[in-house]
Design a protein around this motif. Structure first.
Motif, short mmCIF file in Angstrom:
data_model
loop_
_atom_site.label_atom_id
_atom_site.label_comp_id
_atom_site.label_asym_id
_atom_site.label_seq_id
_atom_site.Cartn_x
_atom_site.Cartn_y
_atom_site.Cartn_z
N ALA A 142 -19.69 17.09 -13.65
CA ALA A 142 -19.30 15.87 -14.36
C ALA A 142 -17.82 15.89 -14.71
O ALA A 142 -17.11 14.89 -14.56
CB ALA A 142 -20.15 15.69 -15.61
N LEU A 143 -17.30 17.04 -15.16
CA LEU A 143 -15.88 17.15 -15.49
C LEU A 143 -15.01 17.00 -14.25
O LEU A 143 -13.97 16.34 -14.28
CB LEU A 143 -15.59 18.49 -16.17
N ALA A 144 -15.42 17.62 -13.15
CA ALA A 144 -14.66 17.51 -11.90
C ALA A 144 -14.63 16.06 -11.41
O ALA A 144 -13.58 15.54 -11.02
CB ALA A 144 -15.24 18.43 -10.84
N ALA A 145 -15.78 15.39 -11.41
CA ALA A 145 -15.83 14.00 -10.97
C ALA A 145 -14.99 13.10 -11.88
O ALA A 145 -14.25 12.25 -11.40
CB ALA A 145 -17.28 13.52 -10.93
N GLY A 146 -15.09 13.31 -13.16
CA GLY A 146 -14.30 12.52 -14.10
C GLY A 146 -12.81 12.75 -13.93
O GLY A 146 -12.01 11.81 -13.99
N SER A 147 -12.41 13.98 -13.67
CA SER A 147 -10.99 14.28 -13.43
C SER A 147 -10.48 13.60 -12.18
O SER A 147 -9.39 13.05 -12.15
CB SER A 147 -10.78 15.79 -13.32
N LEU A 148 -11.28 13.66 -11.09
CA LEU A 148 -10.87 13.01 -9.85
C LEU A 148 -10.73 11.51 -10.02
O LEU A 148 -9.77 10.90 -9.53
CB LEU A 148 -11.85 13.33 -8.73
N LEU A 149 -11.68 10.89 -10.71
CA LEU A 149 -11.61 9.45 -10.92
C LEU A 149 -10.42 9.06 -11.78
O LEU A 149 -9.73 8.08 -11.51
CB LEU A 149 -12.91 8.93 -11.54
N SER A 150 -10.14 9.84 -12.82
CA SER A 150 -9.01 9.49 -13.68
C SER A 150 -7.68 9.72 -12.97
O SER A 150 -6.74 8.96 -13.14
CB SER A 150 -9.06 10.26 -15.00
N MET A 151 -7.60 10.75 -12.11
CA MET A 151 -6.37 10.96 -11.33
C MET A 151 -6.17 9.80 -10.37
O MET A 151 -5.06 9.31 -10.18
CB MET A 151 -6.43 12.28 -10.56
N GLY A 152 -7.25 9.33 -9.74
CA GLY A 152 -7.14 8.20 -8.83
C GLY A 152 -6.70 6.94 -9.56
O GLY A 152 -5.88 6.18 -9.06
N ALA A 153 -7.21 6.73 -10.76
CA ALA A 153 -6.83 5.54 -11.52
C ALA A 153 -5.38 5.63 -11.97
O ALA A 153 -4.66 4.64 -11.98
CB ALA A 153 -7.75 5.39 -12.73
N GLN A 154 -4.91 6.83 -12.33
CA GLN A 154 -3.52 6.98 -12.77
C GLN A 154 -2.56 6.84 -11.60
O GLN A 154 -1.45 6.36 -11.75
CB GLN A 154 -3.34 8.34 -13.43
N ALA A 155 -2.97 7.27 -10.40
CA ALA A 155 -2.10 7.22 -9.24
C ALA A 155 -2.01 5.82 -8.65
O ALA A 155 -1.07 5.50 -7.94
CB ALA A 155 -2.59 8.19 -8.17
N ALA A 156 -2.95 4.98 -8.95
CA ALA A 156 -3.03 3.67 -8.30
C ALA A 156 -1.93 2.73 -8.77
O ALA A 156 -1.51 2.76 -9.92
CB ALA A 156 -4.39 3.04 -8.57
N VAL A 157 -1.48 1.92 -7.89
CA VAL A 157 -0.59 0.80 -8.11
C VAL A 157 0.62 1.11 -8.96
O VAL A 157 0.77 0.56 -10.02
CB VAL A 157 -1.32 -0.40 -8.73
N SER A 158 1.47 1.94 -8.51
CA SER A 158 2.78 2.05 -9.11
C SER A 158 3.69 1.04 -8.44
O SER A 158 4.36 0.27 -9.08
CB SER A 158 3.32 3.47 -8.95
N TYR A 159 3.69 1.01 -7.11
CA TYR A 159 4.44 0.06 -6.29
C TYR A 159 5.86 -0.16 -6.77
O TYR A 159 6.48 -1.15 -6.45
CB TYR A 159 3.75 -1.29 -6.23
N GLY A 160 6.38 0.74 -7.54
CA GLY A 160 7.78 0.65 -7.93
C GLY A 160 8.61 1.27 -6.83
O GLY A 160 8.35 1.10 -5.65
N ASN A 161 9.63 2.01 -7.22
CA ASN A 161 10.47 2.68 -6.22
C ASN A 161 9.71 3.75 -5.46
O ASN A 161 10.05 4.07 -4.33
CB ASN A 161 11.71 3.28 -6.88
N GLY A 162 8.67 4.32 -6.09
CA GLY A 162 7.90 5.38 -5.45
C GLY A 162 6.81 4.88 -4.52
O GLY A 162 6.24 5.64 -3.76
N TYR A 163 6.45 3.62 -4.56
CA TYR A 163 5.41 3.01 -3.71
C TYR A 163 4.11 3.81 -3.70
O TYR A 163 3.61 4.18 -2.66
CB TYR A 163 5.89 2.82 -2.28
N THR A 164 3.57 4.09 -4.85
CA THR A 164 2.27 4.74 -4.92
C THR A 164 1.22 3.79 -4.38
O THR A 164 1.22 2.61 -4.71
CB THR A 164 1.93 5.13 -6.37
N GLY A 165 0.32 4.30 -3.55
CA GLY A 165 -0.70 3.45 -2.93
C GLY A 165 -1.90 3.20 -3.82
O GLY A 165 -1.97 3.67 -4.95
N GLN A 166 -2.86 2.46 -3.26
CA GLN A 166 -4.05 2.11 -4.02
C GLN A 166 -5.27 2.08 -3.10
O GLN A 166 -5.36 1.25 -2.20
CB GLN A 166 -3.88 0.74 -4.67
N PRO A 167 -6.24 2.98 -3.33
CA PRO A 167 -7.49 2.93 -2.56
C PRO A 167 -8.44 1.88 -3.13
O PRO A 167 -8.33 1.51 -4.30
CB PRO A 167 -8.07 4.33 -2.73
N TYR A 168 -9.36 1.39 -2.28
CA TYR A 168 -10.35 0.42 -2.73
C TYR A 168 -11.63 0.55 -1.91
O TYR A 168 -11.62 1.07 -0.80
CB TYR A 168 -9.81 -1.02 -2.65
#
Length: 177
Positions: A10-36
């Motif tokens: 549960a902790l591993a799954a929660g960590s992966l999901l929160s990392m994915g949510a934090q990494a999503a949609v920066s689209y600034g100068n770094g152009y972080t992508g977004q999975p869907y």
């Protein structure tokens, strides 16, 4: 399963999901992508004499590299439809490059996709007695219109051309991470 193992999973799954949510949609100068991921429903239009249009159900997933360009993979299958008092069904697997144009100051966007799709059509009829089997891998593409309800959820309507034997019209919803 022991309590410690369940807790670690549960902790591993929660960590992966929160990392994915934090990494999503920066689209600034770094152009972080977004999975869907998404689900769709619609109708196949098969180029088969005597066949009704089967209802289509599918799932898809993709990754937007920036606000405009991405990749997408999908699977769409159908229920059985009438084929000369027998049944016909279809399924397709596709991989596409995508382009999105965001209309200014709205949640509305246009989407185009181009790639390769494998389409399988199976059927058997009783009047006249015959069976049908088509398997085609070819260039495929589609156009659609979507609306971003919020940054993590959108709805789309889409038309796909799947080679020479099938077209697909769908509506769907996607969840962005």
């Amino acid at each position: 399963m022991k309590t410690l193992q369940k807790t670690l999973i549960a902790l591993a799954a929660g960590s992966l999901l929160s990392m994915g949510a934090q990494a999503a949609v920066s689209y600034g100068n770094g152009y972080t992508g977004q999975p869907y991921v998404g689900a769709k429903v619609g109708q196949f239009d098969l180029d088969v004499d005597g066949a009704d249009k089967p209802t289509a159900y599918g799932v898809y997933g993709g990754y937007n590299f920036d606000p405009n360009f991405g990749i997408e993979a999908e699977y769409v299958g159908s229920d059985d439809a009438d084929y000369y008092n027998g049944d016909i069904d279809a399924k397709t697997y596709g991989a596409y490059g995508t382009y999105r144009y965001q209309f200014p100051n709205t949640g509305l966007y246009a989407k185009g996709k181009l790639g390769v799709a494998k389409t399988e059509i199976e059927g058997s009829s009783t009047i006249p007695a015959r069976s049908l089997s088509k398997d085609d891998t070819s260039l495929a593409g589609g156009v659609g219109l979507g609306y971003s309800v919020n940054p993590n959820f959108s709805v789309e309507a889409e038309y796909d051309k799947l080679g020479s034997d099938a077209d697909l019209m769908t509506v769907g919803a996607q969840l962005k991470f």
